[in-house]
Design a protein around this motif. Sequence first.
Motif, PDB file in Angstrom:
ATOM      1  N   ILE A 128      32.681  40.263  44.126  1.00 51.03           N
ATOM      2  CA  ILE A 128      33.203  38.967  44.548  1.00 51.03           C
ATOM      3  C   ILE A 128      34.709  38.925  44.420  1.00 51.03           C
ATOM      4  CG2 ILE A 128      33.099  37.688  42.351  1.00 51.03           C
ATOM      5  CD1 ILE A 128      31.982  36.475  45.837  1.00 51.03           C
ATOM      6  N   LEU A 129      35.279  39.626  43.438  1.00 53.68           N
ATOM      7  CA  LEU A 129      36.735  39.698  43.331  1.00 53.68           C
ATOM      8  C   LEU A 129      37.326  40.420  44.539  1.00 53.68           C
ATOM      9  CD1 LEU A 129      37.417  40.506  39.558  1.00 53.68           C
ATOM     10  CD2 LEU A 129      37.870  38.369  40.774  1.00 53.68           C
ATOM     11  N   LEU A 130      36.679  41.500  44.977  1.00 48.11           N
ATOM     12  CA  LEU A 130      37.161  42.244  46.135  1.00 48.11           C
ATOM     13  C   LEU A 130      37.056  41.408  47.416  1.00 48.11           C
ATOM     14  CD1 LEU A 130      35.658  45.770  45.358  1.00 48.11           C
ATOM     15  CD2 LEU A 130      38.063  45.086  45.205  1.00 48.11           C
ATOM     16  N   VAL A 131      35.961  40.657  47.551  1.00 50.55           N
ATOM     17  CA  VAL A 131      35.807  39.790  48.722  1.00 50.55           C
ATOM     18  C   VAL A 131      36.871  38.695  48.722  1.00 50.55           C
ATOM     19  CG1 VAL A 131      34.278  38.143  49.888  1.00 50.55           C
ATOM     20  CG2 VAL A 131      33.340  40.257  48.946  1.00 50.55           C
ATOM     21  N   LEU A 132      37.109  38.089  47.564  1.00 50.47           N
ATOM     22  CA  LEU A 132      38.156  37.074  47.458  1.00 50.47           C
ATOM     23  C   LEU A 132      39.526  37.660  47.765  1.00 50.47           C
ATOM     24  CD1 LEU A 132      37.001  35.166  44.247  1.00 50.47           C
ATOM     25  CD2 LEU A 132      37.018  34.270  46.580  1.00 50.47           C
ATOM     26  N   LEU A 197      27.383  34.099  49.642  1.00 47.25           N
ATOM     27  CA  LEU A 197      27.421  34.799  48.357  1.00 47.25           C
ATOM     28  C   LEU A 197      27.413  33.839  47.172  1.00 47.25           C
ATOM     29  CD1 LEU A 197      30.123  37.498  49.222  1.00 47.25           C
ATOM     30  CD2 LEU A 197      27.644  37.794  49.174  1.00 47.25           C
ATOM     31  N   PHE A 198      27.795  32.603  47.400  1.00 43.88           N
ATOM     32  CA  PHE A 198      27.986  31.629  46.322  1.00 43.88           C
ATOM     33  C   PHE A 198      26.820  31.551  45.334  1.00 43.88           C
ATOM     34  CE2 PHE A 198      27.742  27.407  44.499  1.00 43.88           C
ATOM     35  CZ  PHE A 198      29.037  27.150  44.074  1.00 43.88           C
ATOM     36  N   PRO A 199      25.582  31.380  45.785  1.00 38.81           N
ATOM     37  CA  PRO A 199      24.498  31.175  44.806  1.00 38.81           C
ATOM     38  C   PRO A 199      24.164  32.413  43.984  1.00 38.81           C
ATOM     39  CG  PRO A 199      23.844  30.515  47.034  1.00 38.81           C
ATOM     40  CD  PRO A 199      25.082  31.324  47.159  1.00 38.81           C
TER      41      PRO A 199
END
Length: 228
Positions: A128-132, A197-199
Amino acid sequence: MSIDLLMFGVYPYVALLICLVGSWARFDLAQYTWKAGSSQMLSHKGMRLYSNLFHVGVLFILAGHFVGLLTPPSLYHLLISTENKQLLAMVSGGLFGVLCFIGLSGLLLRRLNDPRVRASGNASDLMILLVLYAQLILGLSTIVASTDHLDGSVMLLLGAWAQSVVTLQPLAAAEAIAPVALVYKLHVALGLTLFVLFPFTRLVHIVSAPVWYLGRRYQIVRQKRRVA
């Protein structure tokens, strides 16, 4: 069905449905996983600065996107012209985007280089850090692209897309976003994917505020003394 209709007319509703149903299911079935999983205790104090920069930056960016995309031109024209709104969005988005970029870069480097932080997390934390990070780079790239059309024409098209999605007009949404450059479409598409991806990631802590603590009666914790 065109790719614009599929990606920007249908996908927003699919992403939102997954976000809502997935979040409800996780909260109902796995409440103990509904947390941020903070690792600030595992690294030096300088990391707190990176965390603060990231969170301040991302909160202002989200607020700017929400207001900027969903406010009708007839309403904001009472205060500001389209051209000036475009300039304001570029300056404020650039400022908070850079703050967010610095903070996220520090957090990502810590996640990659600190063995204790890596051991305390899981693959989804890094993912998720990479996606952000990719989303932030795309967002900053749109500011550069916006220098080619300071009249705010693309901003109006993106606003029309968002407002069409909210008012349940998928065909109008697809038609509105079709003419914009690829970098904007990638930014929007990845933003929608973040809802998917949130949940399933630590992003759920965004909507987790322990407001019940404000009305909870205080507790006194006493430690039992050992008798020698």
